[in-house]
Scaffold this motif. Structure first.
Motif, PDB file in Angstrom:
ATOM      1  N   ILE A  96      43.438  43.782 -24.057  1.00 16.56           N
ATOM      2  CA  ILE A  96      42.271  43.033 -23.626  1.00 16.56           C
ATOM      3  C   ILE A  96      41.975  41.949 -24.661  1.00 16.56           C
ATOM      4  O   ILE A  96      42.167  42.159 -25.856  1.00 16.56           O
ATOM      5  N   ASP A  97      41.556  40.791 -24.165  1.00 15.26           N
ATOM      6  CA  ASP A  97      41.213  39.677 -25.042  1.00 15.26           C
ATOM      7  C   ASP A  97      39.762  39.808 -25.483  1.00 15.26           C
ATOM      8  O   ASP A  97      38.887  40.172 -24.693  1.00 15.26           O
ATOM      9  N   LEU A  98      39.519  39.480 -26.750  1.00 20.95           N
ATOM     10  CA  LEU A  98      38.176  39.515 -27.312  1.00 20.95           C
ATOM     11  C   LEU A  98      37.822  38.089 -27.724  1.00 20.95           C
ATOM     12  O   LEU A  98      38.498  37.500 -28.565  1.00 20.95           O
ATOM     13  N   HIS A  99      36.790  37.525 -27.113  1.00 20.33           N
ATOM     14  CA  HIS A  99      36.412  36.135 -27.371  1.00 20.33           C
ATOM     15  C   HIS A  99      35.121  36.060 -28.167  1.00 20.33           C
ATOM     16  O   HIS A  99      34.146  36.733 -27.853  1.00 20.33           O
ATOM     17  N   PHE A 100      35.143  35.192 -29.187  1.00 25.28           N
ATOM     18  CA  PHE A 100      33.968  34.956 -30.010  1.00 25.28           C
ATOM     19  C   PHE A 100      33.250  33.715 -29.489  1.00 25.28           C
ATOM     20  O   PHE A 100      33.879  32.824 -28.911  1.00 25.28           O
ATOM     21  N   PRO A 101      31.944  33.610 -29.703  1.00 24.03           N
ATOM     22  CA  PRO A 101      31.179  32.468 -29.181  1.00 24.03           C
ATOM     23  C   PRO A 101      31.706  31.103 -29.632  1.00 24.03           C
ATOM     24  O   PRO A 101      31.613  30.142 -28.899  1.00 24.03           O
ATOM     25  N   LEU A 102      32.276  31.000 -30.823  1.00 24.82           N
ATOM     26  CA  LEU A 102      32.747  29.704 -31.320  1.00 24.82           C
ATOM     27  C   LEU A 102      34.168  29.374 -30.873  1.00 24.82           C
ATOM     28  O   LEU A 102      34.738  28.385 -31.299  1.00 24.82           O
ATOM     29  N   GLY A 103      34.758  30.204 -30.039  1.00 29.94           N
ATOM     30  CA  GLY A 103      36.063  29.881 -29.473  1.00 29.94           C
ATOM     31  C   GLY A 103      37.227  30.712 -29.968  1.00 29.94           C
ATOM     32  O   GLY A 103      38.303  30.669 -29.381  1.00 29.94           O
ATOM     33  N   LYS A 137      27.476  35.081 -39.344  1.00 29.67           N
ATOM     34  CA  LYS A 137      27.024  36.357 -38.783  1.00 29.67           C
ATOM     35  C   LYS A 137      28.118  37.390 -39.041  1.00 29.67           C
ATOM     36  O   LYS A 137      29.021  37.572 -38.221  1.00 29.67           O
ATOM     37  N   PRO A 138      28.055  38.100 -40.160  1.00 23.92           N
ATOM     38  CA  PRO A 138      29.165  38.967 -40.568  1.00 23.92           C
ATOM     39  C   PRO A 138      29.230  40.352 -39.918  1.00 23.92           C
ATOM     40  O   PRO A 138      30.195  41.065 -40.113  1.00 23.92           O
ATOM     41  N   TYR A 139      28.237  40.735 -39.131  1.00 20.73           N
ATOM     42  CA  TYR A 139      28.217  42.087 -38.574  1.00 20.73           C
ATOM     43  C   TYR A 139      28.482  42.090 -37.074  1.00 20.73           C
ATOM     44  O   TYR A 139      28.037  41.199 -36.355  1.00 20.73           O
ATOM     45  N   LEU A 140      29.165  43.129 -36.617  1.00 26.56           N
ATOM     46  CA  LEU A 140      29.443  43.296 -35.190  1.00 26.56           C
ATOM     47  C   LEU A 140      28.196  43.837 -34.500  1.00 26.56           C
ATOM     48  O   LEU A 140      27.673  44.883 -34.879  1.00 26.56           O
ATOM     49  N   ALA A 141      27.738  43.101 -33.500  1.00 24.40           N
ATOM     50  CA  ALA A 141      26.583  43.557 -32.719  1.00 24.40           C
ATOM     51  C   ALA A 141      27.049  44.332 -31.487  1.00 24.40           C
ATOM     52  O   ALA A 141      26.328  45.163 -30.963  1.00 24.40           O
ATOM     53  N   GLY A 142      28.258  44.046 -31.022  1.00 14.55           N
ATOM     54  CA  GLY A 142      28.792  44.766 -29.869  1.00 14.55           C
ATOM     55  C   GLY A 142      29.641  43.866 -28.993  1.00 14.55           C
ATOM     56  O   GLY A 142      29.926  42.716 -29.332  1.00 14.55           O
ATOM     57  N   PHE A 143      30.048  44.405 -27.864  1.00 12.49           N
ATOM     58  CA  PHE A 143      30.890  43.696 -26.914  1.00 12.49           C
ATOM     59  C   PHE A 143      30.152  43.575 -25.585  1.00 12.49           C
ATOM     60  O   PHE A 143      29.321  44.420 -25.258  1.00 12.49           O
ATOM     61  N   TRP A 151      37.001  38.067 -15.894  1.00 12.35           N
ATOM     62  CA  TRP A 151      37.170  39.497 -15.647  1.00 12.35           C
ATOM     63  C   TRP A 151      37.997  40.174 -16.738  1.00 12.35           C
ATOM     64  O   TRP A 151      37.824  41.343 -17.027  1.00 12.35           O
ATOM     65  N   THR A 152      38.910  39.418 -17.350  1.00 13.26           N
ATOM     66  CA  THR A 152      39.920  40.034 -18.212  1.00 13.26           C
ATOM     67  C   THR A 152      39.612  39.957 -19.703  1.00 13.26           C
ATOM     68  O   THR A 152      40.486  40.194 -20.514  1.00 13.26           O
ATOM     69  N   ARG A 153      38.385  39.611 -20.067  1.00  7.07           N
ATOM     70  CA  ARG A 153      38.093  39.552 -21.496  1.00  7.07           C
ATOM     71  C   ARG A 153      36.691  40.048 -21.804  1.00  7.07           C
ATOM     72  O   ARG A 153      35.816  40.079 -20.939  1.00  7.07           O
ATOM     73  N   LEU A 154      36.491  40.388 -23.072  1.00  6.47           N
ATOM     74  CA  LEU A 154      35.190  40.819 -23.559  1.00  6.47           C
ATOM     75  C   LEU A 154      34.650  39.755 -24.494  1.00  6.47           C
ATOM     76  O   LEU A 154      35.409  39.095 -25.210  1.00  6.47           O
ATOM     77  N   ILE A 155      33.349  39.587 -24.499  1.00 12.72           N
ATOM     78  CA  ILE A 155      32.700  38.659 -25.416  1.00 12.72           C
ATOM     79  C   ILE A 155      32.216  39.479 -26.613  1.00 12.72           C
ATOM     80  O   ILE A 155      31.586  40.521 -26.456  1.00 12.72           O
ATOM     81  N   VAL A 156      32.529  38.986 -27.818  1.00 14.07           N
ATOM     82  CA  VAL A 156      32.137  39.677 -29.043  1.00 14.07           C
ATOM     83  C   VAL A 156      30.828  39.080 -29.527  1.00 14.07           C
ATOM     84  O   VAL A 156      30.700  37.861 -29.661  1.00 14.07           O
ATOM     85  N   HIS A 157      29.836  39.930 -29.779  1.00 13.53           N
ATOM     86  CA  HIS A 157      28.546  39.476 -30.295  1.00 13.53           C
ATOM     87  C   HIS A 157      28.442  39.868 -31.761  1.00 13.53           C
ATOM     88  O   HIS A 157      28.852  40.960 -32.155  1.00 13.53           O
ATOM     89  N   GLN A 158      27.873  38.948 -32.538  1.00 13.25           N
ATOM     90  CA  GLN A 158      27.713  39.184 -33.963  1.00 13.25           C
ATOM     91  C   GLN A 158      26.233  39.056 -34.327  1.00 13.25           C
ATOM     92  O   GLN A 158      25.448  38.489 -33.574  1.00 13.25           O
ATOM     93  N   LYS A 159      25.882  39.573 -35.517  1.00 11.27           N
ATOM     94  CA  LYS A 159      24.509  39.456 -35.997  1.00 11.27           C
ATOM     95  C   LYS A 159      24.513  39.254 -37.513  1.00 11.27           C
ATOM     96  O   LYS A 159      25.499  39.542 -38.189  1.00 11.27           O
ATOM     97  N   LYS A 160      23.391  38.765 -38.022  1.00  9.42           N
ATOM     98  CA  LYS A 160      23.285  38.476 -39.455  1.00  9.42           C
ATOM     99  C   LYS A 160      23.139  39.739 -40.287  1.00  9.42           C
ATOM    100  O   LYS A 160      23.707  39.852 -41.364  1.00  9.42           O
ATOM    101  N   GLU A 161      22.366  40.694 -39.800  1.00  4.05           N
ATOM    102  CA  GLU A 161      22.063  41.903 -40.562  1.00  4.05           C
ATOM    103  C   GLU A 161      22.796  43.104 -40.000  1.00  4.05           C
ATOM    104  O   GLU A 161      22.895  43.258 -38.790  1.00  4.05           O
ATOM    105  N   GLY A 162      23.297  43.957 -40.889  1.00  2.00           N
ATOM    106  CA  GLY A 162      23.934  45.195 -40.458  1.00  2.00           C
ATOM    107  C   GLY A 162      22.890  46.258 -40.222  1.00  2.00           C
ATOM    108  O   GLY A 162      21.696  46.053 -40.439  1.00  2.00           O
TER     109      GLY A 162
END
Length: 178
Positions: A96-103, A137-143, A151-162
């Motif tokens: 599965i592809d994991l896409h970040f907001p910045l591309g 944003k160094p921390y993983l917030a979730g997918f 349909w074939t990819r997940l968007i990766v969300h990040q956050k500033k604070e862990g």
């Protein structure tokens, strides 16, 4: 005085070696040719494109949102090791592809089903050489899975604070106060 022909000589003489089938590459099973590697794929593991064709929706375990994992650290630093063994999506997929907001896009792969650890490993490979101050944003917030977008990819969300890490001092103060 004739010398016995070798395979090379036989090919020159008009005999073809191409008729011989190498056993290592293909084998015949009930009249059908198959590749030898079929045993490496597990049953019940889907190709993400097949899920899209059949319109089977995927779900994400809630545990992916609770890791508090820093992208440039090893996934083995996560306290709850049990979540690393869980499948990233349900039904499980091979990749599965994991896409970040910045591309940026990374792909998590596992023929026996992509686990949360496989996804974190793929992400870590991209960020392991980045210093803490390089990551906005160094921390993983979730997918997130958005079937409307892709349909074939997940968007990766990040956050500033862990996730807040309980320190030993705060535990002692809490005991003293009660």
């Amino acid at each position: 005085m004739s010398v016995p022909l070798t395979k090379v000589d036989s090919a020159i003489a008009g005999l073809s070696i191409a008729d011989e089938k190498p056993d290592a590459v293909e084998k015949e099973v009930k009249g059908k040719k198959t590749h030898k590697r079929t045993s490496s794929t597990a049953e019940g593991i889907w190709n993400i494109k097949d899920l899209e064709e059949q319109k089977i929706e995927i779900t994400l375990p809630i545990e992916t949102q609770k890791t508090g994992w820093k992208l440039n650290t090893s996934p083995s630093t996560i306290e709850d090791k049990d979540i690393l063994k869980m499948f990233l999506v349900n039904p499980p997929v091979k990749k599965i592809d994991l896409h970040f907001p910045l591309g940026l896009a990374v792909t998590a792969r596992n023929l026996k089903g992509v686990t949360i650890k496989d996804a974190l490993d793929a992400i870590h490979k991209q960020f392991k050489k980045k210093a803490d101050d390089e990551l906005e944003k160094p921390y993983l917030a979730g997918f997130e899975w958005d079937k409307e977008e892709c349909w074939t990819r997940l968007i990766v969300h990040q956050k500033k604070e862990g996730a807040p890490q309980p320190s030993k001092k705060s535990k002692k103060k809490a005991k003293e106060e009660s």
